[in-house]
Design a protein around this motif. Structure first.
Motif, PDB file in Angstrom:
ATOM      1  N   GLU A  56       0.858  -1.185   0.000  1.00  0.00           N
ATOM      2  CA  GLU A  56       0.000   0.000   0.000  1.00  0.00           C
ATOM      3  C   GLU A  56       0.894   1.235   0.000  1.00  0.00           C
ATOM      4  O   GLU A  56       2.039   1.177   0.464  1.00  0.00           O
ATOM      5  N   PRO A  57       0.377   2.374  -0.479  1.00  0.00           N
ATOM      6  CA  PRO A  57       1.169   3.608  -0.463  1.00  0.00           C
ATOM      7  C   PRO A  57       1.474   4.062   0.964  1.00  0.00           C
ATOM      8  O   PRO A  57       0.710   3.809   1.893  1.00  0.00           O
ATOM      9  N   SER A  58       2.600   4.741   1.129  1.00  0.00           N
ATOM     10  CA  SER A  58       2.980   5.284   2.438  1.00  0.00           C
ATOM     11  C   SER A  58       4.043   6.343   2.238  1.00  0.00           C
ATOM     12  O   SER A  58       4.876   6.231   1.340  1.00  0.00           O
ATOM     13  N   THR A  59       4.024   7.347   3.089  1.00  0.00           N
ATOM     14  CA  THR A  59       5.089   8.348   3.112  1.00  0.00           C
ATOM     15  C   THR A  59       5.836   8.284   4.437  1.00  0.00           C
ATOM     16  O   THR A  59       6.995   7.873   4.505  1.00  0.00           O
ATOM     17  N   ARG A 105      16.649 -10.637   6.612  1.00  0.00           N
ATOM     18  CA  ARG A 105      15.944 -11.237   7.750  1.00  0.00           C
ATOM     19  C   ARG A 105      15.072 -10.250   8.498  1.00  0.00           C
ATOM     20  O   ARG A 105      14.453 -10.612   9.501  1.00  0.00           O
ATOM     21  N   GLY A 106      14.987  -9.031   8.040  1.00  0.00           N
ATOM     22  CA  GLY A 106      14.089  -8.055   8.635  1.00  0.00           C
ATOM     23  C   GLY A 106      13.128  -7.519   7.592  1.00  0.00           C
ATOM     24  O   GLY A 106      13.559  -7.051   6.535  1.00  0.00           O
ATOM     25  N   PHE A 107      11.834  -7.622   7.855  1.00  0.00           N
ATOM     26  CA  PHE A 107      10.815  -7.159   6.912  1.00  0.00           C
ATOM     27  C   PHE A 107       9.831  -6.232   7.614  1.00  0.00           C
ATOM     28  O   PHE A 107       9.324  -6.552   8.689  1.00  0.00           O
ATOM     29  N   VAL A 108       9.590  -5.106   6.978  1.00  0.00           N
ATOM     30  CA  VAL A 108       8.573  -4.164   7.441  1.00  0.00           C
ATOM     31  C   VAL A 108       7.461  -4.225   6.404  1.00  0.00           C
ATOM     32  O   VAL A 108       7.672  -3.883   5.243  1.00  0.00           O
ATOM     33  N   VAL A 109       6.279  -4.691   6.807  1.00  0.00           N
ATOM     34  CA  VAL A 109       5.241  -5.038   5.838  1.00  0.00           C
ATOM     35  C   VAL A 109       3.982  -4.216   6.061  1.00  0.00           C
ATOM     36  O   VAL A 109       3.466  -4.134   7.187  1.00  0.00           O
ATOM     37  N   ARG A 110       3.487  -3.627   4.990  1.00  0.00           N
ATOM     38  CA  ARG A 110       2.163  -2.984   4.998  1.00  0.00           C
ATOM     39  C   ARG A 110       1.305  -3.691   3.966  1.00  0.00           C
ATOM     40  O   ARG A 110       1.756  -3.963   2.851  1.00  0.00           O
ATOM     41  N   HIS A 111       0.065  -3.965   4.354  1.00  0.00           N
ATOM     42  CA  HIS A 111      -0.835  -4.694   3.451  1.00  0.00           C
ATOM     43  C   HIS A 111      -2.269  -4.261   3.707  1.00  0.00           C
ATOM     44  O   HIS A 111      -2.622  -3.898   4.824  1.00  0.00           O
ATOM     45  N   SER A 112      -3.094  -4.359   2.673  1.00  0.00           N
ATOM     46  CA  SER A 112      -4.488  -3.918   2.788  1.00  0.00           C
ATOM     47  C   SER A 112      -5.389  -4.955   3.442  1.00  0.00           C
ATOM     48  O   SER A 112      -6.513  -4.631   3.840  1.00  0.00           O
ATOM     49  N   ILE A 113      -4.903  -6.191   3.572  1.00  0.00           N
ATOM     50  CA  ILE A 113      -5.750  -7.275   4.076  1.00  0.00           C
ATOM     51  C   ILE A 113      -5.488  -7.507   5.562  1.00  0.00           C
ATOM     52  O   ILE A 113      -4.333  -7.667   5.983  1.00  0.00           O
ATOM     53  N   ASP A 114      -6.548  -7.552   6.352  1.00  0.00           N
ATOM     54  CA  ASP A 114      -6.436  -7.838   7.786  1.00  0.00           C
ATOM     55  C   ASP A 114      -5.774  -9.197   7.993  1.00  0.00           C
ATOM     56  O   ASP A 114      -6.159 -10.189   7.365  1.00  0.00           O
ATOM     57  N   ALA A 133       3.520  -2.819   9.546  1.00  0.00           N
ATOM     58  CA  ALA A 133       3.479  -1.377   9.284  1.00  0.00           C
ATOM     59  C   ALA A 133       2.076  -0.935   8.894  1.00  0.00           C
ATOM     60  O   ALA A 133       1.903   0.123   8.285  1.00  0.00           O
ATOM     61  N   GLY A 134       1.083  -1.764   9.266  1.00  0.00           N
ATOM     62  CA  GLY A 134      -0.306  -1.449   8.984  1.00  0.00           C
ATOM     63  C   GLY A 134      -0.940  -2.518   8.121  1.00  0.00           C
ATOM     64  O   GLY A 134      -0.501  -2.724   6.987  1.00  0.00           O
ATOM     65  N   ASP A 135      -1.934  -3.227   8.680  1.00  0.00           N
ATOM     66  CA  ASP A 135      -2.637  -4.228   7.879  1.00  0.00           C
ATOM     67  C   ASP A 135      -4.138  -3.978   7.971  1.00  0.00           C
ATOM     68  O   ASP A 135      -4.720  -3.943   9.048  1.00  0.00           O
TER      69      ASP A 135
END
Length: 310
Positions: A56-59, A105-114, A133-135
């Motif tokens: 998803e978009p993010s600033t 080994r480090g992931f910061v993930v944002r996704h639109s699905i709960d 980072a927001g789901d």
């Protein structure tokens, strides 16, 4: 949900603030406060790689995670869903596993699905750490942490005598859910929420909160006002009559803010719809901590990445 803590109580992933032990939450806030005050972080993650895996978009969130990783000495890999193989049908899981195979080994993930970030965490290799980072509308734990750090700096560490107000679209807000979990864990004395009935959740999200549809009344004597962005698609869904009506009933103006405690502070997770949920006078005024929230976002994300990867 994938367990966030290992058998020794150490963070494996950060997926939600719900159920996170108070000691763990406070330790992250204290470390972040140190980073905000200039504590040396050079080399803490030297040799590590962090991928910002945003669908998803993010600033603010994306850039502050990148800045946090750089300050800790990690290599940063940016991922743009619009130009990635996901446009060819690759699943998020396959994307994660392929990047993981490159030694990340480090992931910061944002996704639109709960729940999608928790599912990816369950699929990750041992030793790989994920940060949500927001789901969907479920959780945004680092936003909740940076909000709590900002409030602690302004109001002190003891939240028990304080009154907090969250205003706006709580029904669809992952930020509000994380803030509510954190405020409860930190012993907030009183939590008020205010918004149109159509924008307040009907589940247990607001348990223990004082619910109001009258912003003027809800503001009386509060110590902190946490405004939420009105997502304009709510107008298309018929949940909001018009932006003008919303601003009239739920917009924070300088005149309305006078109902709060004289030393009350104002927060907003951004992006702000100026003239809708908040006026320029308030957003840029002396009581606004919006830019401090942004600055604290880097410090909080440094503390989280260090706890997971160092």
């Amino acid at each position: 949900m994938t367990d966030q803590l290992d058998a020794d109580g150490r963070l494996r992933h950060l997926l939600t603030l719900e159920g996170l032990p108070r000691a763990t939450l406070c330790a992250l806030l204290e470390r972040a406060d140190g980073f905000a005050g200039g504590a040396d972080a050079r080399g803490a993650l030297a040799g590590s790689a962090v991928c910002t895996l945003f669908f998803e978009p993010s600033t603010r969130t994306r850039l502050s995670f990148q800045r946090a990783s750089q300050r800790l000495g990690a290599d940063v890999l940016g991922f743009d869903a619009a130009t990635s193989s996901t446009t060819k049908g690759e699943t998020a899981r396959d994307t994660l596993k392929n990047i993981e195979a490159m030694g990340v080994r480090g992931f910061v993930v944002r996704h639109s699905i709960d729940g999608e970030v928790a599912d990816l965490a369950a699929a990750a290799n041992p030793g790989t750490a994920l940060v949500n980072a927001g789901d969907g509308r479920s959780a945004h734990p680092t936003q909740g942490l940076l909000d709590m750090l900002t409030l602690r700096q302004a109001l002190g560490e003891d939240f028990s005598p304080r009154r907090f107000l969250i205003v706006g679209d709580l029904r669809h807000s992952r930020v509000a859910r994380s803030d509510l979990h954190a405020l409860r864990t930190l012993g907030a004395g009183e939590i008020r929420v205010c918004g149109p009935a159509a924008l307040l959740p009907a589940d247990a999200t607001l348990e223990g909160c004082i619910v109001s549809h009258d912003l003027d009344a809800a503001l009386d004597g509060v110590d902190a006002v946490m405004m939420l962005r009105l997502q304009r698609e709510r107008m298309e869904e018929g949940l909001v009559a018009s932006l003008d009506d919303y601003h009239r009933d739920y917009g924070l103006t300088r005149e309305r803010l006078r109902r709060a405690s004289p030393a009350a502070v104002v927060l907003h997770p951004g992006p702000m719809n100026r003239g809708v949920e908040i006026t320029d006078e308030v957003a840029d005024g002396a009581q606004s901590l919006v830019l401090r929230q942004v600055a604290n976002g880097v410090a909080v994300r440094m503390a989280v990445l260090e706890a997971l990867l160092a």
